[in-house]
Design an enzyme around this catalytic site. Structure first.
Site, PDB file in Angstrom:
ATOM      1  N   GLU A 216       5.218 -10.401 -18.417  1.00  0.00           N
ATOM      2  CA  GLU A 216       3.934 -10.023 -19.058  1.00  0.00           C
ATOM      3  C   GLU A 216       3.831 -10.611 -20.469  1.00  0.00           C
ATOM      4  OE1 GLU A 216       2.038  -6.363 -18.220  1.00  0.00           O
ATOM      5  OE2 GLU A 216       3.031  -6.153 -16.285  1.00  0.00           O
TER       6      GLU A 216
HETATM    7  C1  LIG Z   1      11.345 -10.325 -12.389  1.00  0.00           C
HETATM    8  C2  LIG Z   1      10.046 -10.955 -12.794  1.00  0.00           C
HETATM    9  C3  LIG Z   1       8.856 -10.355 -12.400  1.00  0.00           C
HETATM   10  C4  LIG Z   1       7.637 -10.962 -12.725  1.00  0.00           C
HETATM   11  N1  LIG Z   1       6.464 -10.410 -12.247  1.00  0.00           N
HETATM   12  C5  LIG Z   1       5.307 -11.137 -12.359  1.00  0.00           C
HETATM   13  C6  LIG Z   1       4.107 -10.708 -11.694  1.00  0.00           C
HETATM   14  O1  LIG Z   1       4.062  -9.651 -11.041  1.00  0.00           O
HETATM   15  N2  LIG Z   1       3.015 -11.501 -11.781  1.00  0.00           N
HETATM   16  C7  LIG Z   1       3.006 -12.674 -12.481  1.00  0.00           C
HETATM   17  O2  LIG Z   1       1.978 -13.334 -12.504  1.00  0.00           O
HETATM   18  N3  LIG Z   1       4.119 -13.096 -13.128  1.00  0.00           N
HETATM   19  C8  LIG Z   1       5.269 -12.371 -13.079  1.00  0.00           C
HETATM   20  N4  LIG Z   1       6.408 -12.801 -13.706  1.00  0.00           N
HETATM   21  C9  LIG Z   1       6.377 -14.081 -14.417  1.00  0.00           C
HETATM   22  C10 LIG Z   1       6.527 -13.936 -15.915  1.00  0.00           C
HETATM   23  O3  LIG Z   1       5.382 -13.379 -16.472  1.00  0.00           O
HETATM   24  C11 LIG Z   1       6.887 -15.320 -16.484  1.00  0.00           C
HETATM   25  O4  LIG Z   1       8.222 -15.607 -16.066  1.00  0.00           O
HETATM   26  C12 LIG Z   1       6.776 -15.372 -17.980  1.00  0.00           C
HETATM   27  O5  LIG Z   1       5.429 -15.303 -18.373  1.00  0.00           O
HETATM   28  C13 LIG Z   1       7.404 -16.646 -18.559  1.00  0.00           C
HETATM   29  O6  LIG Z   1       6.936 -17.783 -17.895  1.00  0.00           O
HETATM   30  P1  LIG Z   1       8.002 -18.884 -17.371  1.00  0.00           P
HETATM   31  O7  LIG Z   1       9.036 -18.165 -16.614  1.00  0.00           O
HETATM   32  O8  LIG Z   1       7.239 -19.947 -16.698  1.00  0.00           O
HETATM   33  O9  LIG Z   1       8.663 -19.445 -18.697  1.00  0.00           O
HETATM   34  P2  LIG Z   1       8.064 -20.622 -19.613  1.00  0.00           P
HETATM   35  O10 LIG Z   1       6.635 -20.372 -19.875  1.00  0.00           O
HETATM   36  O11 LIG Z   1       8.445 -21.921 -19.015  1.00  0.00           O
HETATM   37  O12 LIG Z   1       8.888 -20.385 -20.954  1.00  0.00           O
HETATM   38  C14 LIG Z   1      10.239 -20.804 -21.118  1.00  0.00           C
HETATM   39  C15 LIG Z   1      10.659 -20.468 -22.554  1.00  0.00           C
HETATM   40  O13 LIG Z   1       9.849 -21.221 -23.469  1.00  0.00           O
HETATM   41  C16 LIG Z   1       9.213 -20.320 -24.380  1.00  0.00           C
HETATM   42  N5  LIG Z   1       7.880 -20.836 -24.703  1.00  0.00           N
HETATM   43  C17 LIG Z   1       6.931 -21.302 -23.842  1.00  0.00           C
HETATM   44  N6  LIG Z   1       5.839 -21.692 -24.504  1.00  0.00           N
HETATM   45  C18 LIG Z   1       6.081 -21.440 -25.820  1.00  0.00           C
HETATM   46  C19 LIG Z   1       5.336 -21.643 -27.020  1.00  0.00           C
HETATM   47  N7  LIG Z   1       4.077 -22.120 -27.011  1.00  0.00           N
HETATM   48  N8  LIG Z   1       5.914 -21.306 -28.199  1.00  0.00           N
HETATM   49  C20 LIG Z   1       7.174 -20.771 -28.223  1.00  0.00           C
HETATM   50  N9  LIG Z   1       7.925 -20.582 -27.138  1.00  0.00           N
HETATM   51  C21 LIG Z   1       7.386 -20.913 -25.950  1.00  0.00           C
HETATM   52  C22 LIG Z   1       9.135 -19.002 -23.651  1.00  0.00           C
HETATM   53  O14 LIG Z   1       8.971 -17.900 -24.550  1.00  0.00           O
HETATM   54  C23 LIG Z   1      10.466 -18.990 -22.916  1.00  0.00           C
HETATM   55  O15 LIG Z   1      11.470 -18.564 -23.781  1.00  0.00           O
HETATM   56  C24 LIG Z   1       7.621 -12.162 -13.474  1.00  0.00           C
HETATM   57  C25 LIG Z   1       8.832 -12.729 -13.906  1.00  0.00           C
HETATM   58  C26 LIG Z   1      10.033 -12.165 -13.569  1.00  0.00           C
HETATM   59  C27 LIG Z   1      11.308 -12.827 -14.008  1.00  0.00           C
END
Ligand SMILES: Cc1cc2nc3c(=O)[nH]c(=O)nc-3n(C[C@H](O)[C@H](O)[C@H](O)COP(=O)(O)OP(=O)(O)OC[C@H]3O[C@@H](n4cnc5c(N)ncnc54)[C@H](O)[C@@H]3O)c2cc1C
Length: 369
Positions: A353
């Site tokens: 989230e």
């Molecule tokens: C167990 C679990 C349940 C989940 N449930 C849901 C769900 O029900 N529905 C849903 O839609 N999603 C869900 N998610 C997804 C979750 O919301 C995303 O994993 C999260 O938003 C991060 O996206 P990403 O994994 O693609 O990481 P990325 O966006 O690739 O980020 C990787 C890293 O880079 C950092 N980063 C990225 N952009 C920036 C920036 N501009 N400035 C600084 N730092 C940055 C991030 O903070 C992170 O540390 C879930 C995830 C997990 C692990």
């Protein structure tokens, strides 16, 4: 009363098999049924749509108590309440509320919120899932990742791109029946924490979605997702708060029992000061959560407050649970004492989230306006 009911349920029903469910990543089917019977699965929904009609402050109290014991259960409840039910209630049509919201609010059905994709997490504007406009219906194709309740949900809220040339203003949110032809669900993710919540990728292959299942006007989907997540973050903030306070309560108790050098470890100042720091952080997190909830209940802007609450509570959950393991010494490192699980669970609150970094972006944009 609501806090006591949630505490009672957590301490009596969730505790007895929480370690086993975590170990085997078993979905808490019976617990979710009971939570629905108690009215928690749709606690925020107006009674005219079969919900509990409770306010967000009550929701924070319930989320904290459940998360002290089992965040896998509290995330299932949180997604159903503050993402799916809230989204349909706030922005759906009367027909959508009648058909989809009511069974979700009664807890007979479970909802899921499908925003993230293999290549779109923090950058949620970059949606690859397509909802092609075919006049009387949409044709849905693409893959969603990390979906909580991905397999157990009956109702999906799917965010997808309809007009790529309009970028985020071309995105729509569609209500989709989980069992529609063309939907397949990937295997259960083998996670570090919150292991018994149900996390899957979901694939859409030429799924036909009637036009009347779109939420809001054409192109409202991205705004819908952002507005819904503003409220969802209060739930996850309260979850992080509960994880922290659960670990703190265990560490406090243990520090009065465990003896070293002829006295209880709480009498060593190094341990007592750790407990003092944990207590201050938890109190701050609780106040931020309650403030965000109160603002929402007063129908005042709450996005800034919910980002602050989510960011702070998630960060301190990680710190407090790590200290709780430390206070337990070797016993903290094994499952029987619960704090290692709370530490693993805490990590997720910094990620989903909106990661902690994304919350910092929201907060810094607001203060630099
Ligand atoms: C167990 C679990 C349940 C989940 N449930 C849901 C769900 O029900 N529905 C849903 O839609 N999603 C869900 N998610 C997804 C979750 O919301 C995303 O994993 C999260 O938003 C991060 O996206 P990403 O994994 O693609 O990481 P990325 O966006 O690739 O980020 C990787 C890293 O880079 C950092 N980063 C990225 N952009 C920036 C920036 N501009 N400035 C600084 N730092 C940055 C991030 O903070 C992170 O540390 C879930 C995830 C997990 C692990």
């Amino acid at each position: 009363m609501i806090r006591d009911a949630a505490r009672d349920f957590a301490q009596r029903e969730l505790i007895h098999d929480v370690i086993e469910r975590d170990t085997h990543a078993t979905y808490p089917t019976e617990h979710i049924k009971k939570l629905a019977e108690l009215g928690f699965m749709g606690m925020l929904v107006d009674p005219k749509y079969d919900g509990g009609g409770m306010d967000t402050v009550s929701y924070v109290l319930a989320m904290e108590e459940l998360s002290k014991i089992d965040s896998s259960v509290s995330v299932i409840m949180s997604v159903n309440n503050s993402l799916v039910c809230y989204g349909i209630e706030a922005f759906g049509t009367e027909e959508q509320k009648e058909k989809y919201l009511k069974p979700l609010a009664r807890g007979e059905k479970i909802g899921a919120f499908l925003l993230s994709e293999p290549e779109a997490g923090s950058d949620a504007t970059s949606q690859h899932t397509k909802a092609e406009d075919k006049d009387d219906h949409y044709l849905l194709n693409g893959t969603k990742n990390w979906i909580t309740n991905g397999n157990t949900a009956s109702t999906y809220l799917v965010i997808a791109q309809t007009h790529p040339e309009k970028k985020h203003k071309g995105i729509n949110c569609l209500l989709v029946d989980r069992h529609s032809p063309g939907i397949s669900v990937g295997p259960h993710e083998d996670k570090m924490g919150m292991r018994s919540s149900d996390t899957h990728s979901v694939m859409f292959n030429d799924v036909v979605v009637p036009k009347e299942n779109r939420i809001g006007d054409d192109g409202f989907g991205f705004t819908f997702a952002m507005k819904t997540l503003e409220g969802g973050r209060i739930g996850i903030a309260a979850q992080a708060l509960g994880i922290a306070s659960g670990a703190y309560e265990r560490a406090l108790k243990y520090s009065k029992e465990r003896k070293t050098f002829g006295t209880e470890i709480a009498n060593h100042q190094a341990v007592a000061f750790k407990l003092a720091n944990m207590a201050v952080k938890i109190e701050n997190a609780r106040n931020l959560c309650l403030k965000a909830a109160w603002l929402k209940d007063q129908q005042l802007p709450y996005g800034f407050a919910s980002a602050m609450a989510k960011y702070y509570a998630a960060e301190i959950a990680m710190e407090v649970t790590t200290e709780a393991v430390q206070i337990h010494g070797g016993y903290g490192y094994v499952k029987e004492y619960h704090v290692e699980r709370l530490m693993r669970d805490a990590k997720l609150t910094q990620i989903y989230e909106g990661t902690s970094e994304i919350q910092q972006i929201i907060i810094s944009r607001e203060i630099l306006k």
